[in-house]
Design a protein around this motif. Structure first.
Motif, PDB file in Angstrom:
ATOM      1  N   THR A 227     -15.913 -47.604 -29.158  1.00 53.39           N
ATOM      2  CA  THR A 227     -15.121 -46.380 -29.189  1.00 53.39           C
ATOM      3  C   THR A 227     -13.894 -46.556 -30.067  1.00 53.39           C
ATOM      4  O   THR A 227     -13.549 -45.671 -30.865  1.00 53.39           O
ATOM      5  CB  THR A 227     -14.698 -45.990 -27.764  1.00 53.39           C
ATOM      6  OG1 THR A 227     -15.843 -45.951 -26.908  1.00 53.39           O
ATOM      7  CG2 THR A 227     -14.033 -44.623 -27.758  1.00 53.39           C
TER       8      THR A 227
ATOM      9  N   TYR B  85     -12.986 -44.625 -33.566  1.00 50.98           N
ATOM     10  CA  TYR B  85     -11.708 -43.954 -33.800  1.00 50.98           C
ATOM     11  C   TYR B  85     -11.060 -44.439 -35.088  1.00 50.98           C
ATOM     12  O   TYR B  85     -10.598 -43.632 -35.907  1.00 50.98           O
ATOM     13  CB  TYR B  85     -10.788 -44.200 -32.604  1.00 50.98           C
ATOM     14  CG  TYR B  85      -9.375 -43.712 -32.818  1.00 50.98           C
ATOM     15  CD1 TYR B  85      -9.068 -42.364 -32.776  1.00 50.98           C
ATOM     16  CD2 TYR B  85      -8.347 -44.627 -33.073  1.00 50.98           C
ATOM     17  CE1 TYR B  85      -7.770 -41.908 -32.976  1.00 50.98           C
ATOM     18  CE2 TYR B  85      -7.047 -44.188 -33.270  1.00 50.98           C
ATOM     19  CZ  TYR B  85      -6.764 -42.832 -33.227  1.00 50.98           C
ATOM     20  OH  TYR B  85      -5.475 -42.402 -33.441  1.00 50.98           O
TER      21      TYR B  85
ATOM     22  N   ALA C 150     -11.168 -43.970 -18.641  1.00 55.31           N
ATOM     23  CA  ALA C 150     -10.189 -42.949 -19.006  1.00 55.31           C
ATOM     24  C   ALA C 150      -9.667 -43.184 -20.423  1.00 55.31           C
ATOM     25  O   ALA C 150      -9.473 -42.239 -21.198  1.00 55.31           O
ATOM     26  CB  ALA C 150      -9.037 -42.936 -17.999  1.00 55.31           C
ATOM     27  N   LEU C 151      -9.446 -44.463 -20.775  1.00 55.33           N
ATOM     28  CA  LEU C 151      -9.016 -44.790 -22.134  1.00 55.33           C
ATOM     29  C   LEU C 151     -10.087 -44.420 -23.149  1.00 55.33           C
ATOM     30  O   LEU C 151      -9.791 -43.878 -24.227  1.00 55.33           O
ATOM     31  CB  LEU C 151      -8.687 -46.281 -22.221  1.00 55.33           C
ATOM     32  CG  LEU C 151      -8.304 -46.823 -23.600  1.00 55.33           C
ATOM     33  CD1 LEU C 151      -7.076 -46.097 -24.148  1.00 55.33           C
ATOM     34  CD2 LEU C 151      -8.057 -48.321 -23.530  1.00 55.33           C
TER      35      LEU C 151
ATOM     36  N   MET D 102     -12.320 -42.083 -22.857  1.00 56.57           N
ATOM     37  CA  MET D 102     -12.369 -40.629 -22.969  1.00 56.57           C
ATOM     38  C   MET D 102     -11.208 -40.093 -23.790  1.00 56.57           C
ATOM     39  O   MET D 102     -11.361 -39.140 -24.568  1.00 56.57           O
ATOM     40  CB  MET D 102     -12.368 -40.003 -21.570  1.00 56.57           C
ATOM     41  CG  MET D 102     -13.656 -40.211 -20.800  1.00 56.57           C
ATOM     42  SD  MET D 102     -15.115 -39.574 -21.680  1.00 56.57           S
ATOM     43  CE  MET D 102     -14.686 -37.843 -21.862  1.00 56.57           C
ATOM     44  N   GLN D 103     -10.022 -40.706 -23.643  1.00 56.14           N
ATOM     45  CA  GLN D 103      -8.875 -40.287 -24.446  1.00 56.14           C
ATOM     46  C   GLN D 103      -9.140 -40.530 -25.924  1.00 56.14           C
ATOM     47  O   GLN D 103      -8.844 -39.672 -26.773  1.00 56.14           O
ATOM     48  CB  GLN D 103      -7.629 -41.044 -23.986  1.00 56.14           C
ATOM     49  CG  GLN D 103      -6.365 -40.719 -24.779  1.00 56.14           C
ATOM     50  CD  GLN D 103      -5.966 -39.264 -24.667  1.00 56.14           C
ATOM     51  OE1 GLN D 103      -6.231 -38.599 -23.667  1.00 56.14           O
ATOM     52  NE2 GLN D 103      -5.323 -38.731 -25.706  1.00 56.14           N
ATOM     53  N   LEU D 104      -9.684 -41.684 -26.246  1.00 57.72           N
ATOM     54  CA  LEU D 104     -10.039 -41.970 -27.639  1.00 57.72           C
ATOM     55  C   LEU D 104     -11.099 -41.000 -28.139  1.00 57.72           C
ATOM     56  O   LEU D 104     -11.064 -40.552 -29.288  1.00 57.72           O
ATOM     57  CB  LEU D 104     -10.539 -43.406 -27.767  1.00 57.72           C
ATOM     58  CG  LEU D 104      -9.494 -44.502 -27.625  1.00 57.72           C
ATOM     59  CD1 LEU D 104     -10.158 -45.864 -27.549  1.00 57.72           C
ATOM     60  CD2 LEU D 104      -8.515 -44.463 -28.795  1.00 57.72           C
ATOM     61  N   TYR D 105     -12.037 -40.670 -27.274  1.00 55.21           N
ATOM     62  CA  TYR D 105     -13.091 -39.743 -27.667  1.00 55.21           C
ATOM     63  C   TYR D 105     -12.511 -38.364 -27.989  1.00 55.21           C
ATOM     64  O   TYR D 105     -12.938 -37.705 -28.951  1.00 55.21           O
ATOM     65  CB  TYR D 105     -14.132 -39.654 -26.558  1.00 55.21           C
ATOM     66  CG  TYR D 105     -15.234 -38.667 -26.828  1.00 55.21           C
ATOM     67  CD1 TYR D 105     -16.078 -38.815 -27.920  1.00 55.21           C
ATOM     68  CD2 TYR D 105     -15.440 -37.592 -25.977  1.00 55.21           C
ATOM     69  CE1 TYR D 105     -17.089 -37.911 -28.164  1.00 55.21           C
ATOM     70  CE2 TYR D 105     -16.452 -36.684 -26.223  1.00 55.21           C
ATOM     71  CZ  TYR D 105     -17.274 -36.852 -27.313  1.00 55.21           C
ATOM     72  OH  TYR D 105     -18.266 -35.956 -27.552  1.00 55.21           O
ATOM     73  N   LEU D 106     -11.542 -37.917 -27.199  1.00 49.34           N
ATOM     74  CA  LEU D 106     -10.893 -36.638 -27.480  1.00 49.34           C
ATOM     75  C   LEU D 106     -10.176 -36.675 -28.824  1.00 49.34           C
ATOM     76  O   LEU D 106     -10.207 -35.697 -29.590  1.00 49.34           O
ATOM     77  CB  LEU D 106      -9.911 -36.288 -26.354  1.00 49.34           C
ATOM     78  CG  LEU D 106     -10.541 -35.940 -24.997  1.00 49.34           C
ATOM     79  CD1 LEU D 106      -9.450 -35.715 -23.955  1.00 49.34           C
ATOM     80  CD2 LEU D 106     -11.414 -34.703 -25.110  1.00 49.34           C
ATOM     81  N   GLN D 107      -9.533 -37.800 -29.131  1.00 47.50           N
ATOM     82  CA  GLN D 107      -8.876 -37.934 -30.429  1.00 47.50           C
ATOM     83  C   GLN D 107      -9.894 -37.910 -31.566  1.00 47.50           C
ATOM     84  O   GLN D 107      -9.642 -37.332 -32.628  1.00 47.50           O
ATOM     85  CB  GLN D 107      -8.065 -39.234 -30.461  1.00 47.50           C
ATOM     86  CG  GLN D 107      -6.910 -39.284 -29.492  1.00 47.50           C
ATOM     87  CD  GLN D 107      -5.897 -38.168 -29.743  1.00 47.50           C
ATOM     88  OE1 GLN D 107      -5.555 -37.855 -30.884  1.00 47.50           O
ATOM     89  NE2 GLN D 107      -5.410 -37.574 -28.666  1.00 47.50           N
TER      90      GLN D 107
ATOM     91  N   LYS E  66     -10.853 -34.369 -32.254  1.00 49.77           N
ATOM     92  CA  LYS E  66      -9.812 -33.659 -32.999  1.00 49.77           C
ATOM     93  C   LYS E  66      -9.868 -34.008 -34.479  1.00 49.77           C
ATOM     94  O   LYS E  66      -9.756 -33.136 -35.352  1.00 49.77           O
ATOM     95  CB  LYS E  66      -8.435 -33.995 -32.419  1.00 49.77           C
ATOM     96  CG  LYS E  66      -8.184 -33.435 -31.025  1.00 49.77           C
ATOM     97  CD  LYS E  66      -6.804 -33.833 -30.519  1.00 49.77           C
ATOM     98  CE  LYS E  66      -6.561 -33.280 -29.114  1.00 49.77           C
ATOM     99  NZ  LYS E  66      -5.220 -33.690 -28.593  1.00 49.77           N
TER     100      LYS E  66
END
Length: 293
Positions: free
Chosen positions: A94, A98, A170-171, A173-178, A181
């Motif tokens: 992941t 990113y 959770a980390l 998923m946060q990277l995935y959201l970035q 974007k």
């Protein structure tokens, strides 16, 4: 013999064989030496060891007479180390995804094979340390009342592992959201240019996002219920609940090569060459990019 244990052993055998195939393809194909394939290899190695750990756990429980505490703790440690390495490998993939999108222009110059090897080695040393914890006292063999559903791990230690897992997810998923974007911003820029190269890059980016979505979605469905259950349950809960949640979690290691490694065009070509000595004409000859993984 419990049918659940037989199912876990059979799953472990399939997991080991499937991921061994991935490692063999990566090892015997000189062109698959990029950092992204090293991360695939790390994931495959972790899942291979997880499969072997399931088989070893079955052997210790039913074939080893008399039972040995050291063997039981060793099998549990192998499972802990392997599944920890699998989670960490997915996190590394992941992060790599990113970085490949965030630093697209400098990614290939900064992400060297030596740097990736060092990071993977460090990650594996950490996971091997986790695997040693049952042998170093993280066990309930002397106090059965303190056992968790992850016997021989204690309830408190199982809770620590589960919380750590949820934080890592959770980390991810946060990277995935970035990543989403950044990909959306790239898609907006591509829509303005209308060039063939841009269209090819858009297709490659969409494929990378699709692969990552499959990996994380499958990972969540397989592991989140088991992690939450291990937080609230203990050894007094019916074992059928534990088995019914543990089996899907182990199946994640069976699904990973199918939706990740075997979907990669380079690995597919190597498999075709190994099996029939030819490459189907339907394969694209365009250069490989980091988004293909």
């Amino acid at each position: 013999v419990s049918p659940w244990d037989i199912a876990l052993c059979a799953t472990g055998t399939a997991v080991a064989g499937e991921n061994a195939l991935v490692l063999a393809v990566l090892f015997y194909t000189p062109s698959l030496r990029a950092p992204m394939f090293l991360l695939i290899g790390s994931l495959a190695l972790a899942d291979l060891l997880a499969g072997l750990g399931l088989v070893a756990n079955f052997a210790v429980r039913y074939l080893l007479r008399p039972p040995s505490e050291a063997a039981e703790l060793g099998a549990a440690g192998l499972l802990l180390a392997a599944f920890s390495a699998s989670v960490c490998s997915l996190l590394a993939i992941t992060v790599d995804r990113y970085l490949s999108l965030y630093n697209a222009l400098t990614y290939h110059s900064e992400r060297t094979l030596g740097f990736t090897c060092a990071m993977v080695l460090l990650m594996w040393l950490l996971c091997l340390g986790v695997g040693l914890l049952p042998l170093l006292g993280w066990n309930c063999l002397r106090d059965q009342s303190s056992c968790s559903i992850l016997r021989p791990v204690t309830k408190d230690n199982a809770a620590v592992l589960a919380v750590t897992f949820l934080l890592l997810f959770a980390l991810m998923m946060q990277l995935y959201l970035q990543i989403c974007k950044i990909a959306f911003r790239h898609a907006q820029q591509i829509a303005v240019q209308h060039q063939f190269i841009a269209t090819a890059q858009a297709t490659s980016t969409r494929k990378g996002l699709s692969t990552l979505s499959l990996i994380l979605g499958t990972f969540a469905l397989c592991w989140i219920p088991f992690a939450i259950y291990s937080l609230v349950a203990d050894s007094s809960y019916p074992v059928v609940y534990t088995y019914s949640l543990a089996l899907p979690a182990t199946c994640n290691s069976l699904i990973n090569p199918i939706i990740y490694a075997f979907r990669n065009p380079d690995i597919q070509k190597s498999l075709w060459l190994a099996c029939c000595g030819c490459i189907p004409s339907t394969f694209s000859s365009r250069p490989r990019t980091s988004s293909d993984v």
